[in-house]
Design a protein around this motif. Structure first.
Motif, PDB file in Angstrom:
ATOM      1  N   MET A   1     -32.365  16.933  63.263  1.00 39.25           N
ATOM      2  CA  MET A   1     -31.445  18.120  63.649  1.00 39.25           C
ATOM      3  C   MET A   1     -31.554  19.570  63.342  1.00 39.25           C
ATOM      4  N   ASP A   2     -31.735  19.686  64.603  1.00 44.83           N
ATOM      5  CA  ASP A   2     -31.337  21.335  65.031  1.00 44.83           C
ATOM      6  C   ASP A   2     -30.676  22.137  64.152  1.00 44.83           C
ATOM      7  N   GLN A   3     -31.067  23.140  64.106  1.00 41.73           N
ATOM      8  CA  GLN A   3     -31.015  24.368  62.372  1.00 41.73           C
ATOM      9  C   GLN A   3     -29.299  24.317  62.040  1.00 41.73           C
ATOM     10  N   LYS A   4     -28.957  24.977  64.124  1.00 47.00           N
ATOM     11  CA  LYS A   4     -27.537  24.729  64.217  1.00 47.00           C
ATOM     12  C   LYS A   4     -26.283  23.478  63.607  1.00 47.00           C
ATOM     13  N   LYS A   5     -26.868  22.924  63.842  1.00 58.19           N
ATOM     14  CA  LYS A   5     -26.133  21.668  63.267  1.00 58.19           C
ATOM     15  C   LYS A   5     -26.756  21.227  61.736  1.00 58.19           C
ATOM     16  N   THR A   6     -27.267  21.600  61.210  1.00 54.21           N
ATOM     17  CA  THR A   6     -27.714  21.283  59.305  1.00 54.21           C
ATOM     18  C   THR A   6     -26.683  22.920  58.966  1.00 54.21           C
ATOM     19  N   ALA A   7     -26.738  24.250  59.062  1.00 51.57           N
ATOM     20  CA  ALA A   7     -25.836  24.938  59.103  1.00 51.57           C
ATOM     21  C   ALA A   7     -24.372  24.679  59.030  1.00 51.57           C
ATOM     22  N   TYR A   8     -23.993  23.994  59.583  1.00 51.81           N
ATOM     23  CA  TYR A   8     -22.399  23.348  60.196  1.00 51.81           C
ATOM     24  C   TYR A   8     -22.561  22.449  59.234  1.00 51.81           C
ATOM     25  N   LEU A   9     -23.408  21.847  59.113  1.00 49.56           N
ATOM     26  CA  LEU A   9     -23.245  20.321  58.006  1.00 49.56           C
ATOM     27  C   LEU A   9     -22.564  20.817  56.787  1.00 49.56           C
ATOM     28  N   GLY A  10     -23.749  21.687  56.301  1.00 50.25           N
ATOM     29  CA  GLY A  10     -23.808  22.602  55.367  1.00 50.25           C
ATOM     30  C   GLY A  10     -22.510  23.468  54.663  1.00 50.25           C
ATOM     31  N   LEU A  11     -21.759  24.334  55.833  1.00 50.04           N
ATOM     32  CA  LEU A  11     -20.411  24.991  55.475  1.00 50.04           C
ATOM     33  C   LEU A  11     -19.665  23.797  55.727  1.00 50.04           C
ATOM     34  N   PHE A  12     -19.763  22.650  55.646  1.00 52.64           N
ATOM     35  CA  PHE A  12     -18.715  21.585  55.365  1.00 52.64           C
ATOM     36  C   PHE A  12     -19.071  20.512  54.538  1.00 52.64           C
ATOM     37  N   ALA A  13     -19.973  20.630  53.868  1.00 54.52           N
ATOM     38  CA  ALA A  13     -20.161  20.330  52.686  1.00 54.52           C
ATOM     39  C   ALA A  13     -19.640  20.760  51.588  1.00 54.52           C
ATOM     40  N   ALA A  14     -20.280  22.330  52.022  1.00 56.63           N
ATOM     41  CA  ALA A  14     -19.915  23.601  50.453  1.00 56.63           C
ATOM     42  C   ALA A  14     -18.579  23.489  50.791  1.00 56.63           C
ATOM     43  N   ILE A  15     -17.442  23.609  51.632  1.00 57.20           N
ATOM     44  CA  ILE A  15     -15.296  23.370  52.064  1.00 57.20           C
ATOM     45  C   ILE A  15     -15.739  22.257  51.300  1.00 57.20           C
ATOM     46  N   ALA A  16     -16.534  21.058  51.192  1.00 59.26           N
ATOM     47  CA  ALA A  16     -15.772  19.703  50.492  1.00 59.26           C
ATOM     48  C   ALA A  16     -15.557  20.208  49.095  1.00 59.26           C
ATOM     49  N   ILE A  17     -16.485  20.410  49.095  1.00 61.28           N
ATOM     50  CA  ILE A  17     -17.429  20.922  47.635  1.00 61.28           C
ATOM     51  C   ILE A  17     -15.811  21.324  46.657  1.00 61.28           C
ATOM     52  N   ILE A  18     -15.522  23.359  47.077  1.00 60.38           N
ATOM     53  CA  ILE A  18     -14.974  23.270  46.924  1.00 60.38           C
ATOM     54  C   ILE A  18     -13.430  22.936  46.645  1.00 60.38           C
ATOM     55  N   PHE A  19     -12.720  21.975  48.183  1.00 60.65           N
ATOM     56  CA  PHE A  19     -11.598  21.917  48.180  1.00 60.65           C
ATOM     57  C   PHE A  19     -11.399  20.946  46.488  1.00 60.65           C
ATOM     58  N   GLY A  20     -13.072  20.177  46.689  1.00 61.40           N
ATOM     59  CA  GLY A  20     -13.077  18.997  45.278  1.00 61.40           C
ATOM     60  C   GLY A  20     -12.771  19.671  44.046  1.00 61.40           C
ATOM     61  N   TYR A  21     -13.237  20.679  43.530  1.00 61.71           N
ATOM     62  CA  TYR A  21     -13.245  21.418  42.817  1.00 61.71           C
ATOM     63  C   TYR A  21     -11.795  22.292  42.599  1.00 61.71           C
ATOM     64  N   VAL A  22     -11.091  22.399  43.584  1.00 62.98           N
ATOM     65  CA  VAL A  22     -10.053  22.855  43.229  1.00 62.98           C
ATOM     66  C   VAL A  22      -8.494  21.394  43.194  1.00 62.98           C
ATOM     67  N   GLU A  23      -8.849  20.373  43.588  1.00 61.38           N
ATOM     68  CA  GLU A  23      -8.910  19.190  42.876  1.00 61.38           C
ATOM     69  C   GLU A  23      -9.116  19.229  41.850  1.00 61.38           C
ATOM     70  N   SER A  24      -9.891  19.083  41.100  1.00 63.75           N
ATOM     71  CA  SER A  24     -10.251  18.449  39.652  1.00 63.75           C
ATOM     72  C   SER A  24      -8.917  19.966  39.175  1.00 63.75           C
ATOM     73  N   LEU A  25      -9.373  20.856  39.457  1.00 60.13           N
ATOM     74  CA  LEU A  25      -8.471  21.689  39.249  1.00 60.13           C
ATOM     75  C   LEU A  25      -6.569  21.036  38.321  1.00 60.13           C
ATOM     76  N   ILE A  26      -6.015  20.252  39.242  1.00 58.73           N
ATOM     77  CA  ILE A  26      -5.150  19.242  39.617  1.00 58.73           C
ATOM     78  C   ILE A  26      -4.796  18.261  38.002  1.00 58.73           C
ATOM     79  N   PRO A  27      -4.469  18.311  37.405  1.00 59.99           N
ATOM     80  CA  PRO A  27      -5.111  16.962  36.404  1.00 59.99           C
ATOM     81  C   PRO A  27      -4.339  15.191  36.604  1.00 59.99           C
ATOM     82  N   PHE A  28      -3.193  15.331  37.304  1.00 61.02           N
ATOM     83  CA  PHE A  28      -2.202  14.506  38.637  1.00 61.02           C
ATOM     84  C   PHE A  28      -1.325  14.970  38.777  1.00 61.02           C
TER      85      PHE A  28
END
Length: 161
Positions: A1-28
């Motif tokens: 995997m090249d460095q640019k692709k790795t960086a993009y995948l890390g970015l999208f994983a971070a975005i997914a984690i942030i969205f997951g955190y935001v959803e964890s704040l909404i109880p139902f």
């Protein structure tokens, strides 16, 4: 995997984690326990469109474990893994074999994610009644949230080259 692709995948994983955190704040979401909007799937759908299912699975796994360990528990990780595995398999199938567009792939992913979680919940709770009482609401929510995430993904794909 090249460095640019790795960086993009890390970015999208971070975005997914942030969205997951935001959803964890909404109880139902919509008043039904366990139901979530699925914002993190926006990142997974984007990666599935731009790369391959392997990279989408990697982003999904990173998100599940990080969000699960930080804001959930072992059960939430188990349910998320089941839903994500079935969802990704179905999305790859309908995208590549059936030829669905972004909206169809997203709806199929939303519905199958809920089915995957039910496949774990029924034996875990020894309650077959979940199919009769909870499944219809989950199927409707899978369609609605799948449409919403599909529209958002389509808009993001237009804007990010």
């Amino acid at each position: 995997m090249d460095q640019k692709k790795t960086a993009y995948l890390g970015l999208f994983a971070a975005i997914a984690i942030i969205f997951g955190y935001v959803e964890s704040l909404i109880p139902f979401f919509a008043g039904i326990p366990g139901m979530k909007l699925g914002l993190a799937n926006l990142a997974v759908l984007f990666v599935l469109e731009r790369y391959t299912w392997k990279e989408a699975a990697l982003v999904s796994l990173v998100r599940i474990f990080v969000v699960g360990f930080l804001f959930g528990n072992g059960s939430s990780i188990m349910y998320s893994l089941a839903g994500a595995a079935l969802s990704l398999a179905v999305m790859v199938f309908v995208k590549n074999k059936v030829g669905f567009g972004h909206l169809g792939v997203s709806v199929a992913g939303g519905v199958s994610h809920n089915i995957g979680q039910l496949m774990v919940a029924i034996p875990a709770t020894h309650t077959v009644g979940l199919l009769y009482y909870y499944a219809p609401a989950l199927m409707v929510s899978g369609v609605v949230t799948g449409l919403l995430i599909g529209v958002l993904t389509r808009e993001v794909l237009k804007r990010i080259p």
